[in-house]
Design a protein around this motif. Structure first.
Motif, short mmCIF file in Angstrom:
data_model
loop_
_atom_site.label_atom_id
_atom_site.label_comp_id
_atom_site.label_asym_id
_atom_site.label_seq_id
_atom_site.Cartn_x
_atom_site.Cartn_y
_atom_site.Cartn_z
N GLY A 197 1.82 1.48 9.74
CA GLY A 197 1.89 0.41 10.72
C GLY A 197 0.61 0.35 11.52
N MET A 198 0.22 -0.87 11.94
CA MET A 198 -1.02 -1.03 12.70
C MET A 198 -0.86 -2.11 13.77
SD MET A 198 -4.11 -0.83 9.91
CE MET A 198 -3.25 -1.45 8.47
N VAL A 199 -1.58 -1.93 14.86
CA VAL A 199 -1.73 -2.95 15.89
C VAL A 199 -3.20 -3.32 15.92
CG1 VAL A 199 -1.45 -3.53 18.32
CG2 VAL A 199 0.19 -1.99 17.22
N HIS A 200 -3.51 -4.59 15.63
CA HIS A 200 -4.88 -5.05 15.51
C HIS A 200 -5.38 -5.69 16.80
CE1 HIS A 200 -4.86 -4.78 11.02
NE2 HIS A 200 -3.57 -4.99 11.20
N ALA A 205 -8.25 -1.69 14.71
CA ALA A 205 -6.81 -1.50 14.90
C ALA A 205 -6.50 -0.03 15.19
CB ALA A 205 -6.05 -1.95 13.66
N LEU A 206 -5.35 0.18 15.81
CA LEU A 206 -4.74 1.51 15.92
C LEU A 206 -3.71 1.63 14.82
CD1 LEU A 206 -4.14 1.65 19.78
CD2 LEU A 206 -5.95 2.82 18.52
N TYR A 207 -3.74 2.74 14.08
CA TYR A 207 -2.77 2.89 13.00
C TYR A 207 -1.89 4.12 13.20
CZ TYR A 207 -5.13 6.72 10.46
OH TYR A 207 -5.66 7.93 10.09
N CYS A 208 -0.71 4.04 12.65
CA CYS A 208 0.22 5.16 12.60
C CYS A 208 0.77 5.24 11.18
CB CYS A 208 1.36 4.97 13.60
SG CYS A 208 2.62 6.28 13.56
N LYS A 209 0.69 6.41 10.58
CA LYS A 209 1.13 6.60 9.19
C LYS A 209 2.09 7.77 9.11
CE LYS A 209 -2.03 7.92 6.30
NZ LYS A 209 -3.25 7.80 5.50
N TYR A 210 3.31 7.49 8.66
CA TYR A 210 4.31 8.54 8.52
C TYR A 210 4.41 8.95 7.06
CZ TYR A 210 8.85 10.89 8.41
OH TYR A 210 9.86 11.79 8.21
N SER A 211 4.27 10.25 6.82
CA SER A 211 4.35 10.79 5.46
C SER A 211 5.66 11.56 5.32
CB SER A 211 3.16 11.71 5.18
OG SER A 211 1.94 11.01 5.38
N PRO A 212 6.72 10.92 4.81
CA PRO A 212 8.04 11.56 4.77
C PRO A 212 8.24 12.54 3.62
CG PRO A 212 8.19 9.37 3.85
CD PRO A 212 6.77 9.54 4.30
#
Length: 233
Positions: A197-200, A205-212
């Protein structure tokens, strides 16, 4: 590692210039092709750099987020925005590099046979112990422009984890030497999928990545997952 940081610097520098070339569509990155009246899509290059925060790690072992990095270079990404729409659909291909570093100086990754474990070792100043992985990745994203310079993206990143190794370094005060031991063929999971997910904000942008999914194959190493936070250009 040094080559990757040189790449990061060049990508960030080029991105700063490329911002002048992009349309006002929150795409950012380096524009590899230009839109024209006949086409609604174009090609971009992107770079992302962040930190890995380990979740669900083994008991008794702590990880250092600011010594655990998540780096990604999207070599080419096709971004399709239908005429008159505020939505963009994209798919790309790139390279990724991650590491997960233990914070305790008296713990270390070690491999016995085919299994990697975390062991208690003598506490030594300057000791670092980490897992490195490298991947070929395919980001698939949907971006929604909210208005002005703002947009949000959601999607997935498919990772083909082609390479992994353990790296252990420590100093010995008696002879003032540094030891650097690398272990390959660690049994990393060959295919993983992340939620992204990202906020541009215009061209970045700021990103967040979840590695499940766990880093190692089942019964080949300690089980842990991660969340990465960082900047995307």
């Amino acid at each position: 590692m040094k080559k990757f940081f040189v790449l990061a610097f060049l990508a960030a520098t080029m991105t700063a210039y490329a911002g002048e070339l992009n349309d006002d569509d929150n795409s950012g990155g380096i524009e590899l092709s230009k839109k024209n009246k006949e086409k609604d899509g174009d090609w971009h290059m992107h770079f992302a750099a962040g930190v890995n925060v380990v979740t669900g790690g083994p008991k008794g072992a702590d990880f250092a987020p600011f010594r655990s990095w998540d780096l990604n270079w999207t070599i080419a990404q096709y971004e399709y925005t239908p005429k008159g729409a505020s939505q963009t659909y994209s798919v790309g291909v790139g390279l990724g590099w991650r590491n997960y570093t233990l914070s305790d100086r008296d713990k270390a990754f070690g491999k016995v046979g085919d299994v990697t474990s975390i062991y208690a070792v003598d506490k030594v100043d300057g000791r670092t112990s980490r897992v490195h992985t490298m991947n070929v990745n395919i980001p698939v994203l949907f971006r929604q422009k909210i208005g002005g310079d703002f947009a949000v993206s959601v999607g997935a990143q498919i990772n083909i984890n082609a390479y992994g190794r353990l790296v252990n370094k420590w100093d010995v005060d008696l002879d003032d030497d540094e030891y650097d031991v690398k272990t390959k063929k660690i049994g990393q999971r060959p295919l993983t999928v992340d939620v992204l997910g990202m906020v541009h904000f215009k061209d970045w942008a700021l990103y967040c990545k979840y590695s499940p999914m766990d880093v190692f194959k089942k019964d080949r190493g300690p089980e842990f997952k991660s969340i990465a936070f960082g900047l995307y250009f």
